[in-house]
Write a protein that holds these residues in place. Structure first.
Motif, short mmCIF file in Angstrom:
data_model
loop_
_atom_site.label_atom_id
_atom_site.label_comp_id
_atom_site.label_asym_id
_atom_site.label_seq_id
_atom_site.Cartn_x
_atom_site.Cartn_y
_atom_site.Cartn_z
N THR A 160 0.84 -1.20 0.00
CA THR A 160 0.00 0.00 0.00
C THR A 160 0.87 1.25 0.00
N HIS A 161 1.91 1.26 0.81
CA HIS A 161 2.84 2.38 0.86
C HIS A 161 3.52 2.58 -0.49
N LEU A 162 3.98 1.50 -1.08
CA LEU A 162 4.64 1.57 -2.38
C LEU A 162 3.71 2.16 -3.43
N ARG A 163 2.49 1.70 -3.47
CA ARG A 163 1.53 2.20 -4.46
C ARG A 163 1.26 3.69 -4.28
N LYS A 164 1.09 4.11 -3.04
CA LYS A 164 0.84 5.54 -2.77
C LYS A 164 2.05 6.38 -3.17
N THR A 165 3.24 5.91 -2.83
CA THR A 165 4.46 6.65 -3.17
C THR A 165 4.63 6.75 -4.67
N ALA A 166 4.40 5.65 -5.37
CA ALA A 166 4.53 5.65 -6.83
C ALA A 166 3.53 6.63 -7.44
N LEU A 167 2.32 6.67 -6.93
CA LEU A 167 1.30 7.58 -7.43
C LEU A 167 1.71 9.03 -7.22
N VAL A 168 2.15 9.35 -6.02
CA VAL A 168 2.56 10.73 -5.69
C VAL A 168 3.75 11.16 -6.55
N ARG A 169 4.67 10.24 -6.77
CA ARG A 169 5.88 10.58 -7.54
C ARG A 169 5.71 10.35 -9.04
N ASN A 170 4.51 9.91 -9.45
CA ASN A 170 4.20 9.65 -10.86
C ASN A 170 5.18 8.65 -11.48
N ILE A 171 5.39 7.55 -10.78
CA ILE A 171 6.27 6.47 -11.23
C ILE A 171 5.41 5.26 -11.56
N THR A 172 5.65 4.69 -12.72
CA THR A 172 4.89 3.52 -13.14
C THR A 172 5.66 2.25 -12.84
N LEU A 173 5.02 1.36 -12.12
CA LEU A 173 5.56 0.02 -11.85
C LEU A 173 4.40 -0.87 -11.47
N GLU A 174 4.64 -2.16 -11.50
CA GLU A 174 3.62 -3.12 -11.08
C GLU A 174 3.96 -3.60 -9.68
N SER A 175 3.00 -3.51 -8.78
CA SER A 175 3.22 -4.00 -7.42
C SER A 175 2.13 -5.00 -7.08
N ARG A 176 2.56 -6.09 -6.47
CA ARG A 176 1.60 -7.14 -6.11
C ARG A 176 1.79 -7.56 -4.65
N GLN A 177 0.70 -7.70 -3.96
CA GLN A 177 0.73 -8.31 -2.64
C GLN A 177 0.55 -9.80 -2.88
N ALA A 178 1.62 -10.57 -2.67
CA ALA A 178 1.56 -12.00 -2.94
C ALA A 178 2.76 -12.68 -2.31
N ASP A 179 2.64 -13.97 -2.18
CA ASP A 179 3.77 -14.81 -1.82
C ASP A 179 4.65 -14.91 -3.06
N ILE A 180 5.94 -14.74 -2.92
CA ILE A 180 6.81 -14.77 -4.11
C ILE A 180 6.68 -16.09 -4.85
N PHE A 181 6.39 -17.17 -4.15
CA PHE A 181 6.29 -18.47 -4.80
C PHE A 181 5.06 -18.59 -5.69
N SER A 182 4.14 -17.64 -5.61
CA SER A 182 3.02 -17.62 -6.56
C SER A 182 3.53 -17.30 -7.97
N PHE A 183 4.74 -16.78 -8.08
CA PHE A 183 5.33 -16.47 -9.38
C PHE A 183 5.87 -17.72 -10.09
N GLU A 184 5.77 -18.86 -9.44
CA GLU A 184 6.16 -20.11 -10.11
C GLU A 184 5.27 -20.38 -11.33
N SER A 185 4.08 -19.78 -11.34
CA SER A 185 3.17 -19.98 -12.47
C SER A 185 3.36 -18.93 -13.57
N GLU A 186 4.25 -17.99 -13.38
CA GLU A 186 4.54 -17.00 -14.42
C GLU A 186 5.24 -17.69 -15.58
#
Length: 183
Positions: A52-78
């Motif tokens: 949540t902090h990251l998303r708010k900071t990115a919005l305020v600073r106008n920075i584009t990135l993808e942020s996900r709240q997840a267990d890193i091991f959920s990326f095994e399906s990427e």
């Protein structure tokens, strides 16, 4: 952001690596630095508060990135080879040592052949309990060999004052194929 990463970005270390995964990103200072430098960043943390902090900071600073709240091991399906690089700092030490092989397999799955694992190893040495769990450099080398080539191992150009001498800047390059690693 982490001083060692800021120095590496300033030197142009990542100029040829556009899509970067930041596991266990916390409040996202490093992810924001990478995105601000023009990289396509995917930052993940299992906890809602830092994302949540990251998303708010990115919005305020106008920075584009993808942020996900997840267990890193959920990326095994990427999809395999989805990233040019991974920036590792304090996620690996938070994982129980028995799960570190799974982490290596995850990173091997995500990083394209020739891609980088930028690994800022902290805390170094044996720790009786954790997290954070200590990182023994020889164990780290042994765990990643065969999948990644150990390209650089040095003291960071810059460190946070309380971490000087307690961390190592390591670059791994992903091999082209690994018969022992599942995909």
């Amino acid at each position: 952001p982490t001083p060692a990463l800021a120095a590496a970005v300033g030197l142009g270390l990542l100029r040829d690596y556009s899509r970067i995964f930041v596991p266990g990103c916390g409040r996202g200072h490093d992810a924001l630095l990478l995105a601000e430098a023009g990289h396509d960043v995917v930052a993940v943390d299992f906890s809602e508060t830092p994302i949540t902090h990251l998303r708010k900071t990115a919005l305020v600073r106008n920075i584009t990135l993808e942020s996900r709240q997840a267990d890193i091991f959920s990326f095994e399906s990427e999809p395999k080879a989805s990233f040019d690089a991974v920036f590792e700092y304090t996620c690996y030490c938070a994982i129980h040592p028995e799960a570190r092989g799974r982490y290596r397999e995850l990173v091997a799955h995500l990083v394209r052949p020739g891609g980088l694992l930028i690994f800022l190893a902290f805390p170094l040495g044996v720790r009786p309990s954790g997290p954070p769990h200590g990182i023994i450099l020889e164990e780290l080398r042994k765990d990643f060999e065969g999948t990644f080539e150990w390209k650089l191992d040095t003291n960071p150009l810059q460190s946070a004052p309380k971490r000087v001498g307690k961390e190592r800047f390591i670059l791994f390059e992903r091999h082209g194929s690994d018969p022992g690693i599942s995909s």
